[in-house]
Design a protein around this motif. Structure first.
Motif, mmCIF file in Angstrom:
data_model
loop_
_atom_site.group_PDB
_atom_site.id
_atom_site.type_symbol
_atom_site.label_atom_id
_atom_site.label_comp_id
_atom_site.label_asym_id
_atom_site.label_seq_id
_atom_site.Cartn_x
_atom_site.Cartn_y
_atom_site.Cartn_z
ATOM 1 N N PHE A 230 -24.449 -6.204 -0.589
ATOM 2 C CA PHE A 230 -23.593 -7.126 -1.307
ATOM 3 C C PHE A 230 -22.144 -6.689 -1.188
ATOM 4 C CE2 PHE A 230 -27.637 -7.952 -3.591
ATOM 5 C CZ PHE A 230 -27.708 -9.322 -3.379
ATOM 6 N N ALA A 231 -21.275 -7.652 -0.976
ATOM 7 C CA ALA A 231 -19.848 -7.351 -0.891
ATOM 8 C C ALA A 231 -19.334 -6.979 -2.277
ATOM 9 C CB ALA A 231 -19.095 -8.549 -0.341
ATOM 10 N N HIS A 232 -18.236 -6.218 -2.299
ATOM 11 C CA HIS A 232 -17.670 -5.823 -3.579
ATOM 12 C C HIS A 232 -16.156 -5.932 -3.519
ATOM 13 C CE1 HIS A 232 -18.514 -2.218 -1.063
ATOM 14 N NE2 HIS A 232 -17.262 -1.946 -1.316
ATOM 15 N N VAL A 233 -15.504 -5.757 -4.645
ATOM 16 C CA VAL A 233 -14.055 -5.854 -4.721
ATOM 17 C C VAL A 233 -13.428 -4.674 -3.993
ATOM 18 C CG1 VAL A 233 -12.075 -5.940 -6.275
ATOM 19 C CG2 VAL A 233 -14.194 -7.105 -6.902
ATOM 20 N N LYS B 191 -19.946 -16.300 -18.007
ATOM 21 C CA LYS B 191 -19.532 -15.192 -18.887
ATOM 22 C C LYS B 191 -20.086 -13.832 -18.472
ATOM 23 C CE LYS B 191 -17.397 -18.289 -21.243
ATOM 24 N NZ LYS B 191 -15.939 -18.477 -21.006
ATOM 25 N N GLN B 192 -20.794 -13.751 -17.369
ATOM 26 C CA GLN B 192 -21.261 -12.458 -16.900
ATOM 27 C C GLN B 192 -20.077 -11.672 -16.333
ATOM 28 O OE1 GLN B 192 -23.911 -12.526 -13.567
ATOM 29 N NE2 GLN B 192 -24.312 -10.328 -13.620
ATOM 30 N N VAL B 193 -20.035 -10.369 -16.638
ATOM 31 C CA VAL B 193 -18.954 -9.495 -16.186
ATOM 32 C C VAL B 193 -19.527 -8.388 -15.307
ATOM 33 C CG1 VAL B 193 -17.092 -7.948 -16.877
ATOM 34 C CG2 VAL B 193 -17.609 -9.966 -18.271
ATOM 35 N N VAL B 194 -18.976 -8.267 -14.098
ATOM 36 C CA VAL B 194 -19.365 -7.189 -13.190
ATOM 37 C C VAL B 194 -18.241 -6.160 -13.210
ATOM 38 C CG1 VAL B 194 -19.990 -6.555 -10.838
ATOM 39 C CG2 VAL B 194 -20.669 -8.788 -11.751
ATOM 40 N N ARG B 195 -18.595 -4.917 -13.484
ATOM 41 C CA ARG B 195 -17.610 -3.846 -13.655
ATOM 42 C C ARG B 195 -17.566 -2.977 -12.389
ATOM 43 N NH1 ARG B 195 -16.508 -3.182 -19.099
ATOM 44 N NH2 ARG B 195 -16.080 -0.954 -18.845
ATOM 45 N N TRP B 196 -16.519 -3.140 -11.618
ATOM 46 C CA TRP B 196 -16.325 -2.344 -10.409
ATOM 47 C C TRP B 196 -15.493 -1.115 -10.786
ATOM 48 C CZ3 TRP B 196 -19.303 -4.225 -6.659
ATOM 49 C CH2 TRP B 196 -19.603 -5.587 -6.662
ATOM 50 N N ILE B 197 -16.156 -0.128 -11.374
ATOM 51 C CA ILE B 197 -15.430 1.002 -11.955
ATOM 52 C C ILE B 197 -15.983 2.366 -11.535
ATOM 53 C CG2 ILE B 197 -14.747 -0.356 -13.976
ATOM 54 C CD1 ILE B 197 -16.970 1.047 -15.537
ATOM 55 N N PRO C 79 -16.795 12.022 -2.282
ATOM 56 C CA PRO C 79 -17.012 12.467 -0.896
ATOM 57 C C PRO C 79 -18.373 13.133 -0.731
ATOM 58 C CG PRO C 79 -14.827 13.105 -1.671
ATOM 59 C CD PRO C 79 -15.583 12.616 -2.869
ATOM 60 N N GLY C 80 -19.057 12.785 0.350
ATOM 61 C CA GLY C 80 -20.349 13.379 0.635
ATOM 62 C C GLY C 80 -21.504 12.768 -0.116
ATOM 63 N N GLN C 81 -21.253 11.758 -0.953
ATOM 64 C CA GLN C 81 -22.308 11.099 -1.703
ATOM 65 C C GLN C 81 -22.424 9.642 -1.279
ATOM 66 O OE1 GLN C 81 -21.790 11.606 -5.932
ATOM 67 N NE2 GLN C 81 -21.607 13.832 -5.807
ATOM 68 N N ASP C 82 -23.582 9.056 -1.563
ATOM 69 C CA ASP C 82 -23.783 7.647 -1.252
ATOM 70 C C ASP C 82 -22.843 6.785 -2.083
ATOM 71 O OD1 ASP C 82 -25.772 8.354 0.497
ATOM 72 O OD2 ASP C 82 -27.397 8.047 -0.962
ATOM 73 N N GLU C 83 -22.505 5.641 -1.523
ATOM 74 C CA GLU C 83 -21.621 4.726 -2.251
ATOM 75 C C GLU C 83 -22.311 4.231 -3.520
ATOM 76 O OE1 GLU C 83 -18.748 1.353 -0.620
ATOM 77 O OE2 GLU C 83 -20.792 0.607 -0.818
ATOM 78 N N PRO C 84 -21.621 4.248 -4.658
ATOM 79 C CA PRO C 84 -22.244 3.769 -5.895
ATOM 80 C C PRO C 84 -22.531 2.275 -5.837
ATOM 81 C CG PRO C 84 -19.908 4.221 -6.216
ATOM 82 C CD PRO C 84 -20.250 4.738 -4.857
ATOM 83 N N GLN C 85 -23.311 1.814 -6.776
ATOM 84 C CA GLN C 85 -23.705 0.405 -6.794
ATOM 85 C C GLN C 85 -22.511 -0.507 -7.045
ATOM 86 O OE1 GLN C 85 -26.843 -0.469 -9.537
ATOM 87 N NE2 GLN C 85 -26.961 -2.626 -8.980
ATOM 88 N N ASN C 86 -21.622 -0.107 -7.940
ATOM 89 C CA ASN C 86 -20.433 -0.908 -8.251
ATOM 90 C C ASN C 86 -19.178 -0.059 -8.035
ATOM 91 O OD1 ASN C 86 -21.932 -3.219 -9.037
ATOM 92 N ND2 ASN C 86 -22.198 -2.396 -11.096
ATOM 93 N N PRO C 87 -18.814 0.186 -6.768
ATOM 94 C CA PRO C 87 -17.673 1.064 -6.491
ATOM 95 C C PRO C 87 -16.347 0.454 -6.894
ATOM 96 C CG PRO C 87 -18.412 0.009 -4.479
ATOM 97 C CD PRO C 87 -19.410 -0.361 -5.539
#
Length: 247
Positions: A37-40, A162-168, A173-181
């Motif tokens: 999924f694409a993210h901000v 009204k759903q809010v997605v928190r890209w926070i 470094p060296g870790q997998d990308e988080p779900q909501n980077p």
């Protein structure tokens, strides 16, 4: 009753097993190749050099099929406050810039600044970002800090239901990308360093060009003198030949 040889039956069973294996492998490939999924995200228009100013674009895709994005909030980094933040008007969106007093004032170009922009909010006047689309939100920011290699901007994306997605979530470094980077802006070396390198390259190129030109001039002069000598010799030979014939 039709009878099949044992070898033929074994071949058919092997083919069936191979086909089943290929089907499973194909499913696995499709699962692995499915796009995330694409993210901000945030990207500069050009370079984001330390100590300088830049225009950055926050790219906000709509990940929903049944709702539109109607509001985007971007929080600016508190550990590296930016003295100047200006938003470019985006058609169909209302922008609000929020400022706050700094715990430690900044000194920019000799001026002391005791407040900075902490958040920028875009609110849709109409439908917003509909499913299958994305929108860019430009900001002019500066002066960029010189004591870090990146700036982290945390963003909130609100949908029409009204759903809010928190890209926070901050990528490590060296870790997998988080779900909501969170959007991360990478900074480049100060413009002065690039300029010094370019100047050195220009000087080197200029010296090489001058040396090459000098070599070409010397060659041309040698060839010219040789031509004159050959020409004079030819004239002298012609005169002597004429005298002999006359005698």
């Amino acid at each position: 009753m039709q009878v099949f040889p044992i070898a033929s039956l074994a071949s058919r069973r092997t083919a069936a097993r191979l086909a089943a294996g290929a089907a499973v492998a194909g499913t696995a490939v499709l699962a692995l190749s499915a796009p995330a999924f694409a993210h901000v995200t945030v990207q500069p228009e050009g370079a984001a050099a330390k100590g300088g100013y830049a225009v950055v674009d926050f790219k906000v895709p709509n990940e929903r099929d049944d709702a539109s994005t109607t509001k985007v909030e971007v929080s600016l980094p508190a550990d590296h406050p930016l003295a100047s933040v200006m938003a470019e008007p985006v058609p169909g969106w209302h922008v609000q810039v929020t400022k706050a007093k700094l715990a430690k004032p900044l000194t920019v170009h000799g001026d002391t600044i005791d407040q900075a922009v902490t958040k920028v909010t875009w609110t849709a006047d109409g439908k917003g970002i509909e499913p299958g689309y994305f929108q860019k939100f430009p900001l002019s920011v500066g002066a960029l800090p010189e004591n870090t290699d990146q700036l982290v901007f945390k963003a909130l994306q609100t949908y029409s239901d009204k759903q809010v997605v928190r890209w926070i979530e901050v990528p490590r470094p060296g870790q997998d990308e988080p779900q909501n980077p969170a959007p991360v802006l990478q900074l480049t070396a100060p413009a002065g360093e690039h300029g010094t390198a370019s100047s050195a390259a220009d000087k080197t190129g200029g010296t090489a060009a001058t040396s090459s030109g000098g070599g070409s001039d010397t060659t041309a002069r040698v060839l010219g003198v040789a031509g004159i000598v050959v020409g004079a010799a030819g004239v002298a030979y012609g005169v002597l030949a004429g005298r002999r014939r006359t005698a």
